[in-house]
Design an enzyme around this catalytic site. Structure first.
Site, PDB file in Angstrom:
ATOM      1  N   ARG A 211       0.816  -1.173   0.020  1.00  0.00           N
ATOM      2  CA  ARG A 211      -0.124  -0.002  -0.010  1.00  0.00           C
ATOM      3  C   ARG A 211       0.811   1.414  -0.060  1.00  0.00           C
ATOM      4  O   ARG A 211       0.662   1.995  -0.559  1.00  0.00           O
ATOM      5  CB  ARG A 211      -0.909  -0.025   1.225  1.00  0.00           C
ATOM      6  CG  ARG A 211      -1.914  -1.177   1.231  1.00  0.00           C
ATOM      7  CD  ARG A 211      -2.892  -1.160   2.584  1.00  0.00           C
ATOM      8  NE  ARG A 211      -3.692  -1.968   2.388  1.00  0.00           N
ATOM      9  CZ  ARG A 211      -3.838  -3.089   3.395  1.00  0.00           C
ATOM     10  NH1 ARG A 211      -3.235  -2.815   4.442  1.00  0.00           N
ATOM     11  NH2 ARG A 211      -4.702  -4.074   3.571  1.00  0.00           N
ATOM     12  N   ASP A 249     -16.178  -1.481  -4.773  1.00  0.00           N
ATOM     13  CA  ASP A 249     -16.147  -2.874  -3.794  1.00  0.00           C
ATOM     14  C   ASP A 249     -17.590  -3.231  -3.854  1.00  0.00           C
ATOM     15  O   ASP A 249     -18.387  -2.417  -4.026  1.00  0.00           O
ATOM     16  CB  ASP A 249     -15.515  -2.546  -2.333  1.00  0.00           C
ATOM     17  CG  ASP A 249     -15.201  -4.040  -1.903  1.00  0.00           C
ATOM     18  OD1 ASP A 249     -14.064  -4.454  -1.709  1.00  0.00           O
ATOM     19  OD2 ASP A 249     -16.019  -4.955  -1.553  1.00  0.00           O
ATOM     20  N   SER A 250     -17.934  -4.510  -3.976  1.00  0.00           N
ATOM     21  CA  SER A 250     -19.391  -4.958  -3.843  1.00  0.00           C
ATOM     22  C   SER A 250     -19.996  -5.192  -2.433  1.00  0.00           C
ATOM     23  O   SER A 250     -21.022  -5.167  -2.508  1.00  0.00           O
ATOM     24  CB  SER A 250     -19.364  -6.469  -4.557  1.00  0.00           C
ATOM     25  OG  SER A 250     -18.495  -7.214  -3.644  1.00  0.00           O
ATOM     26  N   ASP A 299      -6.945  -5.549  -6.791  1.00  0.00           N
ATOM     27  CA  ASP A 299      -6.592  -6.444  -5.525  1.00  0.00           C
ATOM     28  C   ASP A 299      -7.643  -7.560  -5.229  1.00  0.00           C
ATOM     29  O   ASP A 299      -8.396  -7.478  -4.395  1.00  0.00           O
ATOM     30  CB  ASP A 299      -6.161  -5.691  -4.372  1.00  0.00           C
ATOM     31  CG  ASP A 299      -5.637  -6.488  -3.264  1.00  0.00           C
ATOM     32  OD1 ASP A 299      -4.996  -7.735  -3.516  1.00  0.00           O
ATOM     33  OD2 ASP A 299      -5.872  -6.420  -2.109  1.00  0.00           O
ATOM     34  N   CYS A 339      -3.656 -13.208  -5.201  1.00  0.00           N
ATOM     35  CA  CYS A 339      -3.382 -14.172  -3.970  1.00  0.00           C
ATOM     36  C   CYS A 339      -3.749 -15.554  -3.929  1.00  0.00           C
ATOM     37  O   CYS A 339      -3.949 -16.195  -2.986  1.00  0.00           O
ATOM     38  CB  CYS A 339      -4.346 -13.300  -2.675  1.00  0.00           C
ATOM     39  SG  CYS A 339      -6.326 -13.454  -3.112  1.00  0.00           S
TER      40      CYS A 339
END
Length: 395
Positions: A211, A249-250, A299, A339
């Site tokens: 970050r 974002d959801s 991400d 990831c």
């Protein structure tokens, strides 16, 4: 102690101290150990190889713990391993600018199936194996003695527990329940962490270093933070002087928490906009609207939970990154991550090369991201290296 006999010719990985032994490598079991019992692994001639947690329901029949026959796997063994892991993170927390990190990282810290995250005065604990479940009491006791937390919260709600014959669990294990938002500090920024309802253990401290690195490239730039969760990349970008940041974002809870985090840090909310939406749909909408950005962060969640899913995941990563490349101004930066442990960095680079070709773009890899030091990779367990990323200049 019950003996598990290894098939002849299967000794190599064990001797190299890989902590997993799959059920197909087991010749037979003398007796009937319960799931989570510590057993002796011996070769075809009966020679001792290692001690490990046994589980008859899991593909990983043994999770190996100790290769020295003279060492006893008892309460003192667990206390020592916990102490070494916790003390190894002391430098991360020393200056007071960060009070959240991963204290215990499963196999990497020689405690397979145990994850412990520190969030200020609270601990979030995940137990993913029957062997650790059987030793939960001593683990909790030692964590209390070493760290004296206000509370320890159980986040053992992962579906992978089913493979070990365990039910999912969640709730207070010791001390007080955490407040709705626990305030933690990471690199000088404050975050409200919802331990009980947040994703995974509550926060993604594995991106701590990344970050900051990305934020150093955002001064005066128009930034898009995709899969923003509670705003790790967003907050850092605003602090480093981004002209404006759009977060996507959801999760409504994540977006709400992100907005609270901006207020908590007294950052300029006028430079920020949040969109609750599926990221892939929103990227396509941006493209239709002719939107352009200087920096984009991708991400996403784990697309490849296993090697069998790698081909499908590669297509998903390629499509996601292709669209992002089309939204960047020439010379813009794409910080993109995976990831998925099943995808190594070379495969990820190839996926990005395909994405660039389809997008008609040239791409330079200018920095390679990895997981931070509180997520170590054990030399004998390369599978622990799951987080990888690339900072790309897109032309």
């Amino acid at each position: 102690m019950i003996d598990v006999i290894l098939k002849k010719g299967k000794e190599k990985a064990v001797m190299q101290r890989h902590p997993w032994l799959f059920s197909g490598a087991v010749e037979r079991v003398k007796g009937k150990p319960a799931n989570g019992d510590v057993v002796r692994l011996v070769d075809a001639q009966g020679k001792f190889l290692a001690y490990g947690f046994y589980n008859s329901q899991s593909r990983v029949a043994l999770r190996l713990l100790e290769w020295n026959e003279d060492v006893q796997i008892n309460d003192d063994w667990f206390r020592k391993k916990i102490g070494v892991a916790v003390n190894g993170r002391a430098n991360i927390l020393a200056d007071g600018n960060t009070n959240t990190c991963r204290l215990i990282f499963s196999e990497a810290d020689y405690l397979p199936g145990l994850i412990v995250d520190k969030y200020a005065d609270y601990l979030s604990l995940q137990i993913l194996t029957s062997g650790i479940e059987n030793n939960k009491a001593v683990i909790i006791d030692e964590l209390q003695k070493l760290l004296k937390p206000k509370g320890i919260f159980d986040k053992s709600d992962a579906g992978s527990r089913e493979h070990e014959g365990l039910e999912t669990t969640s709730g207070v294990l010791a001390g007080s329940p955490p407040p709705e938002l626990v305030e933690v500090k990471e690199n000088g920024l404050t975050y409200g962490i919802n331990i009980a309802e947040g994703q995974k253990s509550g926060f993604y401290c594995d991106q701590r270093d990344n970050r900051r690195i990305v934020a150093e490239h955002t001064a005066g730039k128009k930034v898009l933070d995709c899969f923003s969760y509670t705003g790790g990349f967003t907050l850092n970008s605003l602090r480093f002087g981004a002209a404006n940041v759009t977060s996507v974002d959801s999760s409504a809870l994540a977006i709400d928490t992100l907005k609270k985090n901006i207020e908590l840090n007294k950052l300029d909310a006028a430079k920020h906009s949040a969109i609750q939406s599926d990221v892939n749909k929103q990227l396509r909408k941006f493209k239709e609207e002719g939107e352009k950005f200087d920096v984009i962060v991708l991400d996403p969640p784990k697309y490849a939970p296993s090697r069998s899913a790698l081909d499908r995941a590669s297509r998903a990563y390629k499509d996601l990154n292709r669209i992002a490349m089309l939204l960047l101004n020439s010379g813009g930066l794409l910080a993109t991550y995976s990831c998925s442990g099943a995808m190594d960095i070379d495969t990820f680079k190839q996926v990005l090369a395909w994405a660039a070709l389809d997008a008609g773009k040239e791409v330079q890899f200018i920095y390679q991201f990895c997981q931070p030091e509180d997520h170590p990779v054990r030399a004998s367990f390369p599978e622990g290296e799951y987080l990888k990323g690339l900072l790309c200049r897109v032309i």
